[in-house]
Design a protein around this motif. Structure first.
Motif, PDB file in Angstrom:
ATOM      1  N   SER A  32      37.138  54.296  43.360  1.00 56.61           N
ATOM      2  CA  SER A  32      35.925  55.078  43.626  1.00 56.61           C
ATOM      3  C   SER A  32      34.931  54.934  42.491  1.00 56.61           C
ATOM      4  O   SER A  32      35.306  54.627  41.347  1.00 56.61           O
ATOM      5  CB  SER A  32      36.269  56.555  43.833  1.00 56.61           C
ATOM      6  OG  SER A  32      36.714  57.148  42.628  1.00 56.61           O
ATOM      7  N   ARG A  33      33.663  55.127  42.824  1.00 54.53           N
ATOM      8  CA  ARG A  33      32.578  55.145  41.841  1.00 54.53           C
ATOM      9  C   ARG A  33      31.572  56.199  42.291  1.00 54.53           C
ATOM     10  O   ARG A  33      31.422  56.460  43.479  1.00 54.53           O
ATOM     11  CB  ARG A  33      31.877  53.777  41.739  1.00 54.53           C
ATOM     12  CG  ARG A  33      32.693  52.719  41.021  1.00 54.53           C
ATOM     13  CD  ARG A  33      32.749  52.984  39.520  1.00 54.53           C
ATOM     14  NE  ARG A  33      33.407  51.901  38.802  1.00 54.53           N
ATOM     15  CZ  ARG A  33      34.726  51.822  38.607  1.00 54.53           C
ATOM     16  NH1 ARG A  33      35.510  52.760  39.112  1.00 54.53           N
ATOM     17  NH2 ARG A  33      35.240  50.809  37.939  1.00 54.53           N
ATOM     18  N   ARG A  34      30.847  56.784  41.336  1.00 57.19           N
ATOM     19  CA  ARG A  34      29.857  57.806  41.649  1.00 57.19           C
ATOM     20  C   ARG A  34      28.453  57.250  41.430  1.00 57.19           C
ATOM     21  O   ARG A  34      28.202  56.596  40.414  1.00 57.19           O
ATOM     22  CB  ARG A  34      30.072  59.054  40.795  1.00 57.19           C
ATOM     23  CG  ARG A  34      31.385  59.767  41.107  1.00 57.19           C
ATOM     24  CD  ARG A  34      31.519  61.065  40.318  1.00 57.19           C
ATOM     25  NE  ARG A  34      32.772  61.726  40.596  1.00 57.19           N
ATOM     26  CZ  ARG A  34      32.972  62.560  41.620  1.00 57.19           C
ATOM     27  NH1 ARG A  34      31.973  62.842  42.439  1.00 57.19           N
ATOM     28  NH2 ARG A  34      34.152  63.121  41.811  1.00 57.19           N
ATOM     29  N   PHE A  35      27.577  57.512  42.414  1.00 61.91           N
ATOM     30  CA  PHE A  35      26.209  57.021  42.337  1.00 61.91           C
ATOM     31  C   PHE A  35      25.256  58.106  42.816  1.00 61.91           C
ATOM     32  O   PHE A  35      25.642  59.048  43.502  1.00 61.91           O
ATOM     33  CB  PHE A  35      26.013  55.773  43.214  1.00 61.91           C
ATOM     34  CG  PHE A  35      26.881  54.609  42.846  1.00 61.91           C
ATOM     35  CD1 PHE A  35      26.550  53.790  41.780  1.00 61.91           C
ATOM     36  CD2 PHE A  35      28.043  54.340  43.554  1.00 61.91           C
ATOM     37  CE1 PHE A  35      27.354  52.708  41.439  1.00 61.91           C
ATOM     38  CE2 PHE A  35      28.840  53.259  43.225  1.00 61.91           C
ATOM     39  CZ  PHE A  35      28.495  52.447  42.158  1.00 61.91           C
ATOM     40  N   GLY A  36      23.968  57.938  42.474  1.00 59.40           N
ATOM     41  CA  GLY A  36      22.903  58.768  43.014  1.00 59.40           C
ATOM     42  C   GLY A  36      22.708  60.078  42.283  1.00 59.40           C
ATOM     43  O   GLY A  36      23.516  60.470  41.433  1.00 59.40           O
ATOM     44  N   PRO A  37      21.627  60.779  42.615  1.00 61.68           N
ATOM     45  CA  PRO A  37      21.311  62.043  41.944  1.00 61.68           C
ATOM     46  C   PRO A  37      22.370  63.113  42.162  1.00 61.68           C
ATOM     47  O   PRO A  37      22.558  63.985  41.307  1.00 61.68           O
ATOM     48  CB  PRO A  37      19.970  62.454  42.576  1.00 61.68           C
ATOM     49  CG  PRO A  37      19.898  61.704  43.862  1.00 61.68           C
ATOM     50  CD  PRO A  37      20.614  60.427  43.619  1.00 61.68           C
ATOM     51  N   ASP A  38      23.094  63.068  43.297  1.00 65.13           N
ATOM     52  CA  ASP A  38      24.152  64.048  43.561  1.00 65.13           C
ATOM     53  C   ASP A  38      25.509  63.569  43.062  1.00 65.13           C
ATOM     54  O   ASP A  38      26.512  64.276  43.243  1.00 65.13           O
ATOM     55  CB  ASP A  38      24.247  64.326  45.059  1.00 65.13           C
ATOM     56  CG  ASP A  38      23.045  65.082  45.593  1.00 65.13           C
ATOM     57  OD1 ASP A  38      22.423  65.824  44.810  1.00 65.13           O
ATOM     58  OD2 ASP A  38      22.726  64.918  46.786  1.00 65.13           O
ATOM     59  N   GLN A  39      25.537  62.369  42.457  1.00 58.08           N
ATOM     60  CA  GLN A  39      26.811  61.780  42.009  1.00 58.08           C
ATOM     61  C   GLN A  39      27.835  61.761  43.145  1.00 58.08           C
ATOM     62  O   GLN A  39      29.007  62.147  42.988  1.00 58.08           O
ATOM     63  CB  GLN A  39      27.360  62.535  40.802  1.00 58.08           C
ATOM     64  CG  GLN A  39      26.607  62.268  39.498  1.00 58.08           C
ATOM     65  CD  GLN A  39      26.741  60.799  39.074  1.00 58.08           C
ATOM     66  OE1 GLN A  39      27.795  60.358  38.591  1.00 58.08           O
ATOM     67  NE2 GLN A  39      25.672  60.029  39.248  1.00 58.08           N
ATOM     68  N   THR A  40      27.392  61.284  44.308  1.00 54.64           N
ATOM     69  CA  THR A  40      28.286  61.125  45.454  1.00 54.64           C
ATOM     70  C   THR A  40      29.377  60.118  45.117  1.00 54.64           C
ATOM     71  O   THR A  40      29.106  59.053  44.559  1.00 54.64           O
ATOM     72  CB  THR A  40      27.506  60.655  46.683  1.00 54.64           C
ATOM     73  OG1 THR A  40      26.504  61.623  46.998  1.00 54.64           O
ATOM     74  CG2 THR A  40      28.417  60.469  47.881  1.00 54.64           C
ATOM     75  N   GLU A  41      30.610  60.466  45.457  1.00 53.45           N
ATOM     76  CA  GLU A  41      31.749  59.573  45.195  1.00 53.45           C
ATOM     77  C   GLU A  41      31.902  58.595  46.357  1.00 53.45           C
ATOM     78  O   GLU A  41      32.140  58.994  47.494  1.00 53.45           O
ATOM     79  CB  GLU A  41      33.027  60.398  45.030  1.00 53.45           C
ATOM     80  CG  GLU A  41      34.252  59.548  44.723  1.00 53.45           C
ATOM     81  CD  GLU A  41      35.532  60.373  44.648  1.00 53.45           C
ATOM     82  OE1 GLU A  41      36.537  59.854  44.141  1.00 53.45           O
ATOM     83  OE2 GLU A  41      35.513  61.543  45.113  1.00 53.45           O
ATOM     84  N   TRP A  42      31.768  57.302  46.073  1.00 51.23           N
ATOM     85  CA  TRP A  42      31.964  56.249  47.073  1.00 51.23           C
ATOM     86  C   TRP A  42      33.360  55.675  46.855  1.00 51.23           C
ATOM     87  O   TRP A  42      33.657  55.151  45.779  1.00 51.23           O
ATOM     88  CB  TRP A  42      30.899  55.166  46.927  1.00 51.23           C
ATOM     89  CG  TRP A  42      29.523  55.700  47.201  1.00 51.23           C
ATOM     90  CD1 TRP A  42      28.742  56.432  46.344  1.00 51.23           C
ATOM     91  CD2 TRP A  42      28.782  55.570  48.404  1.00 51.23           C
ATOM     92  NE1 TRP A  42      27.550  56.768  46.942  1.00 51.23           N
ATOM     93  CE2 TRP A  42      27.543  56.246  48.214  1.00 51.23           C
ATOM     94  CE3 TRP A  42      29.020  54.963  49.630  1.00 51.23           C
ATOM     95  CZ2 TRP A  42      26.580  56.320  49.200  1.00 51.23           C
ATOM     96  CZ3 TRP A  42      28.050  55.027  50.615  1.00 51.23           C
ATOM     97  CH2 TRP A  42      26.853  55.702  50.408  1.00 51.23           C
ATOM     98  N   ALA A  43      34.222  55.789  47.886  1.00 47.59           N
ATOM     99  CA  ALA A  43      35.647  55.533  47.679  1.00 47.59           C
ATOM    100  C   ALA A  43      36.237  54.599  48.727  1.00 47.59           C
ATOM    101  O   ALA A  43      35.759  54.513  49.873  1.00 47.59           O
ATOM    102  CB  ALA A  43      36.408  56.854  47.699  1.00 47.59           C
ATOM    103  N   LEU A  44      37.285  53.897  48.309  1.00 39.94           N
ATOM    104  CA  LEU A  44      38.161  53.157  49.211  1.00 39.94           C
ATOM    105  C   LEU A  44      39.505  53.870  49.191  1.00 39.94           C
ATOM    106  O   LEU A  44      40.060  54.131  48.116  1.00 39.94           O
ATOM    107  CB  LEU A  44      38.339  51.704  48.757  1.00 39.94           C
ATOM    108  CG  LEU A  44      37.151  50.766  48.928  1.00 39.94           C
ATOM    109  CD1 LEU A  44      37.458  49.408  48.311  1.00 39.94           C
ATOM    110  CD2 LEU A  44      36.808  50.598  50.403  1.00 39.94           C
ATOM    111  N   SER A  45      40.036  54.187  50.383  1.00 34.89           N
ATOM    112  CA  SER A  45      41.296  54.912  50.469  1.00 34.89           C
ATOM    113  C   SER A  45      42.406  54.021  51.010  1.00 34.89           C
ATOM    114  O   SER A  45      42.162  52.931  51.537  1.00 34.89           O
ATOM    115  CB  SER A  45      41.125  56.152  51.342  1.00 34.89           C
ATOM    116  OG  SER A  45      40.160  57.022  50.773  1.00 34.89           O
ATOM    117  N   ALA A  46      43.635  54.507  50.860  1.00 36.16           N
ATOM    118  CA  ALA A  46      44.811  53.656  51.076  1.00 36.16           C
ATOM    119  C   ALA A  46      44.988  53.204  52.519  1.00 36.16           C
ATOM    120  O   ALA A  46      45.358  52.060  52.774  1.00 36.16           O
ATOM    121  CB  ALA A  46      46.058  54.398  50.598  1.00 36.16           C
ATOM    122  N   LEU A  47      44.754  54.089  53.481  1.00 34.97           N
ATOM    123  CA  LEU A  47      44.980  53.748  54.885  1.00 34.97           C
ATOM    124  C   LEU A  47      43.708  53.176  55.494  1.00 34.97           C
ATOM    125  O   LEU A  47      42.709  53.886  55.608  1.00 34.97           O
ATOM    126  CB  LEU A  47      45.425  54.984  55.664  1.00 34.97           C
ATOM    127  CG  LEU A  47      46.722  55.647  55.182  1.00 34.97           C
ATOM    128  CD1 LEU A  47      47.008  56.912  55.974  1.00 34.97           C
ATOM    129  CD2 LEU A  47      47.890  54.677  55.279  1.00 34.97           C
TER     130      LEU A  47
END
Length: 455
Positions: free
Chosen positions: A49-64
């Motif tokens: 995961s990484r956080r971006f944007g003014p809201d620090q939205t978490e952009w993630a890849l999950s296991a399934l």
């Protein structure tokens, strides 16, 4: 390599569809002022995961790698008591019911828009497809009773123009589901004028088709098959039965054992079904008729025998590249998406009342198989597959089943009508019921997938 190819094609297709669906929720949530905490591709444990944007939205890849989700600021899932007022104003349940409806509906809408974009792009690019020209029509079929004999080019169905085979098939399928007759405009060769054409209109009855016919190749049941070129021989391999018998490249085959041979496919079928049997062939060479005998050599494959004479014969149907200007392509794409969506809903309705078998429900194994097959055929087939699956995903998510987008839209619609939110206890019970329904559907789908593999 084939298995790996199928897995990669399936993951890519699924990834595109999930990302587009969740981006629909994400963009509209942001547009409505709702704070988005996480955008995940996949379910379960987060692996990256990484956080971006003014809201620090978490952009993630999950296991399934099945599905995905957008996690918004929601008082039902997080403690919001200590949040500042400016964040509380961006909490999901504090939004108007119309904003919540827009956010939930945006996912399925994004899938429909993806399908429209893909279809429009394909229509602009041009899709090479077989022309709607018929092969010889067998007797005692609906097509024969309608007056079709083979060689006709179908130009319209119930007044709607068709240019390619898939368009004709699609329009006939829609009519067959409704048990409505089809009025076909057919263009026939004029036997009295070289290169001349005759125009005719015939009525094809579709009410004889059963549910099982619709689930299989219903056109074959009607007596309609794709036209093939004349049985003209191509390359003759050295030391094969064809060369030994005296057949030559360019020979036009007329009959085998006195039976007319209508096209290259009929010639191939006769040869393959006659291993070791002498066949009397008549044909035309250099405008003169000839006659000879050829004996197909016996070949064995997977425990079955078939004949072979080592001569090429053309089988490819008449092809057209159908290309449209942008606005016309967009209109066709919208119509195709709408027609596919309504047809999907009609088929689901017929499943519920028992008119269509539940064997038509497919799961991830069959979808992965189709992904691999279409990817091997080419990019156009693969993109078409993605468009159709995107429509199916959009339709399924709009079904009024709790835990799906359609279930949430049902809650919010009731809220609009009554002016009150759905009681939390009722929502919890409905959620459990929705999970049960989805699990049942998944079990049926996987069971059907396994049956297909075994058969």
């Amino acid at each position: 390599m084939t298995l790996l190819h199928t897995i990669v094609a399936f993951i890519v297709a699924l990834g595109v569809l999930v990302v587009v669906h969740e981006l629909g929720h994400y963009w509209v949530a942001r547009w409505c002022g709702v704070k988005v905490l996480r955008f995940s591709v996949g379910m379960g444990k987060i692996v990256f995961s990484r956080r971006f944007g003014p809201d620090q939205t978490e952009w993630a890849l999950s296991a399934l790698p099945f599905g995905g989700y957008v996690k918004m600021l929601d008082a039902r899932e997080q403690d919001v008591s200590k949040l500042p007022p400016q964040d509380l104003a961006r909490e999901f349940t504090r939004q108007s019911v119309w904003k919540r409806i827009a956010i939930v509906a945006a996912g399925p809408l994004a899938n429909f828009l993806l399908a429209i974009a893909v279809f429009a792009g394909l229509y602009i690019h041009g899709i090479p497809e077989p022309a709607p020209r018929l092969r010889a029509v067998p007797e005692h079929t609906a097509a024969y009773e309608a007056g079709l004999r083979g060689g006709e080019l179908i130009t319209a169905v119930n007044g709607e123009p068709v240019r390619i085979w898939s368009d004709m098939r699609w329009k006939l399928l829609r009519l067959a589901i409704e048990k409505a007759p089809a009025r076909l405009d057919a263009e026939r060769p004029d036997p009295n004028v070289a290169g001349g054409k005759l125009l005719d209109t015939v009525t094809l009855r579709l009410d004889s088709l059963s549910t099982a016919d619709l689930e299989a190749d219903f056109l074959e049941k009607l007596g309609m098959d794709l036209g093939r070129p004349k049985p003209v021989l191509g390359k003759i391999l050295a030391d094969g039965p064809a060369m030994q018998a005296g057949l030559r490249e360019g020979d036009l085959i007329l009959t085998i054992d006195g039976s007319p041979i209508k096209d290259g496919l009929a010639f191939l079928e006769k040869i393959r079904s006659s291993p070791g049997q002498p066949l009397e062939i008549t044909g035309i060479r250099n405008h003169q008729e000839f006659s000879l005998t050829v004996t197909p050599e016996r070949q064995e494959k997977n425990g079955q025998s078939f004949g072979r004479i080592k001569a090429e014969v053309a089988l490819a149907p008449e092809m057209l590249v159908n290309s449209d200007p942008p606005l016309q392509a967009l209109g066709k794409a919208v119509n195709r998406t709408w027609d596919t969506s309504t047809l999907t809903l009609k088929m689901l309705g017929k499943m519920l009342v028992g008119e269509v078998s539940w064997k038509n429900i497919t799961g991830p194994i069959t979808i992965a198989d189709y992904a691999g097959q279409t990817a091997r055929v080419g990019l156009i087939s693969y993109l078409t597959f993605i468009a159709f699956i995107s429509i199916s995903l959009g339709v399924m998510n709009l079904l009024p089943i709790p835990v799906l987008d359609g279930g949430l839209l049902l809650y919010y619609s009731l809220e609009v009508l009554t002016g009150r939110t759905i009681p939390e206890r009722f929502g919890e019970i409905a959620q459990r019921a929705g999970v049960g329904i989805l699990m049942t559907l998944m079990i049926v789908a996987v069971f059907n997938d396994i049956l297909r593999l075994m058969s």
